[in-house]
Design an enzyme around this catalytic site. Structure first.
Site, short mmCIF file in Angstrom:
data_model
loop_
_atom_site.label_atom_id
_atom_site.label_comp_id
_atom_site.label_asym_id
_atom_site.label_seq_id
_atom_site.Cartn_x
_atom_site.Cartn_y
_atom_site.Cartn_z
N LYS A 88 52.95 40.90 34.00
CA LYS A 88 53.54 42.24 33.94
C LYS A 88 52.49 43.30 33.60
O LYS A 88 52.85 44.43 33.27
CB LYS A 88 54.68 42.27 32.92
CG LYS A 88 55.85 41.36 33.30
CD LYS A 88 56.98 41.46 32.30
CE LYS A 88 58.16 40.56 32.71
NZ LYS A 88 59.29 40.64 31.76
N GLY A 89 51.23 42.92 33.64
CA GLY A 89 50.16 43.88 33.41
C GLY A 89 49.68 43.97 31.97
O GLY A 89 48.73 44.72 31.69
N GLY A 91 48.13 41.64 30.14
CA GLY A 91 46.80 41.06 29.99
C GLY A 91 45.72 42.04 30.40
O GLY A 91 44.70 42.19 29.73
N GLU A 113 34.33 33.85 26.26
CA GLU A 113 34.00 32.44 26.05
C GLU A 113 34.83 31.57 26.98
O GLU A 113 36.04 31.49 26.86
CB GLU A 113 34.27 32.04 24.60
CG GLU A 113 33.96 30.60 24.27
CD GLU A 113 34.26 30.25 22.82
OE1 GLU A 113 34.26 29.05 22.51
OE2 GLU A 113 34.51 31.17 22.03
#
Length: 291
Positions: A88-89, A91, A113
């Site tokens: 849904k954006g 991230g 990492e």
């Protein structure tokens, strides 16, 4: 939130089960180390009674490394958007926040990492948007594209790799805090976005990607015929285990390739095809025009 204080430590202790359950290969961070930081993504919502509720959507854990002589490096170690809020954006929003923090605090660079493919995709989309608006590198991109459009790279025995100038790499790190490894990944996409029409130059562009993949896997002398890749059985991962060897005398080498295994060229072609597919997918998401 600085993890070294008690409130952040208590909060993270409640997040640990989610991290272990939902993030492959993750380990809890040291909640006593003040170099760890948590960025918490929450949503404020008013309930029917008019009270404000805070709902956790996700979080990320950042570690600050010392960089000589007087700077730090930001490394993203863990990031998790809870399953109900994924795709849904959020991230991308959280990644954008971290990028802005790195720039605002003038760290040396921002690294990740061991990123999963799904997060690397999101990260690259965010970085490409920044790079498209970064004026100091536009001339270098145009120069690389002009060179590519001269054509016939696929016909050359030793086609050049299209790497950015060292000064461009440093300028991107200095201003946008994108490290060299990540920028080189973005560079290929930036070139692709400038190809117009794409189909006309796709053969030469694929040659560039193929040369880069070949060199990354086999080294600079990958054009020689004395290197071999051979799949070998392994309990760790039967599909991904292989041995690469180089014989000093090709004619007298007694090692035979398994005819049932994919050849070296077939394996490299598969890697190139996967990379081209990923480039096209990112280009579709970041380009204001159809690609």
């Amino acid at each position: 939130m600085v993890v070294g204080n008690m409130e952040a430590g208590h909060l993270y202790s409640r997040l640990i089960p989610l991290v272990l359950l939902l993030v492959d290969g993750s380990n809890p961070i040291d909640v006593t180390d003040p170099r760890w930081e948590l960025y918490i993504l929450i949503r404020k919502k008013m309930d029917q009674q008019g009270d404000i509720q805070h709902r956790l959507l996700g979080f990320t854990a950042i570690y600050r490394f010392y960089h000589y002589p007087d700077s730090t490096r930001m490394r993203l170690s863990q990031i998790l958007i809870l399953p109900p809020y994924q795709r849904k954006g959020y991230g991308g929003f959280l990644t954008e926040v971290l990028s802005n923090v790195a720039v605002a605090e003038n760290v040396h660079d921002f690294t990740v990492e061991e990123p999963l493919d799904s997060f690397q995709h999101v990260r690259t989309c965010v970085d490409i948007q920044h790079l498209l608006a970064f004026e100091p590198i536009q001339h270098a991109i145009n120069s690389a594209v002009s060179h590519l459009k001269q054509g016939k790279l696929s016909k050359k025995i030793l086609a050049p790799r299209f790497v950015p100038p060292a000064s461009t790499v440093e300028e991107v790190r200095k201003v946008l805090k994108i490290n060299k490894k990540q920028f080189l990944q973005c560079w290929e996409i930036l070139i692709y976005l400038r190809l117009d029409p794409v189909d006309k130059y796709m053969e030469d562009y694929t040659t560039i990607i193929s040369n880069r993949v070949r060199e990354d896997i086999l080294g600079k002398d990958s054009g020689s015929t004395d290197k071999r890749i051979m799949d070998v059985p392994s309990s760790y991962d039967p599909e991904m285990s292989f041995v690469m060897f180089k014989s000093q005398n090709v004619e007298t080498s007694g090692v035979q390739m398994d005819e049932n295994q994919p050849s070296q060229e077939e394996q490299l072609k598969q890697l190139v095809d996967e990379r081209i597919k990923e480039i096209k997918l990112i280009a579709q998401k970041v380009s204001p025009l159809p690609v």
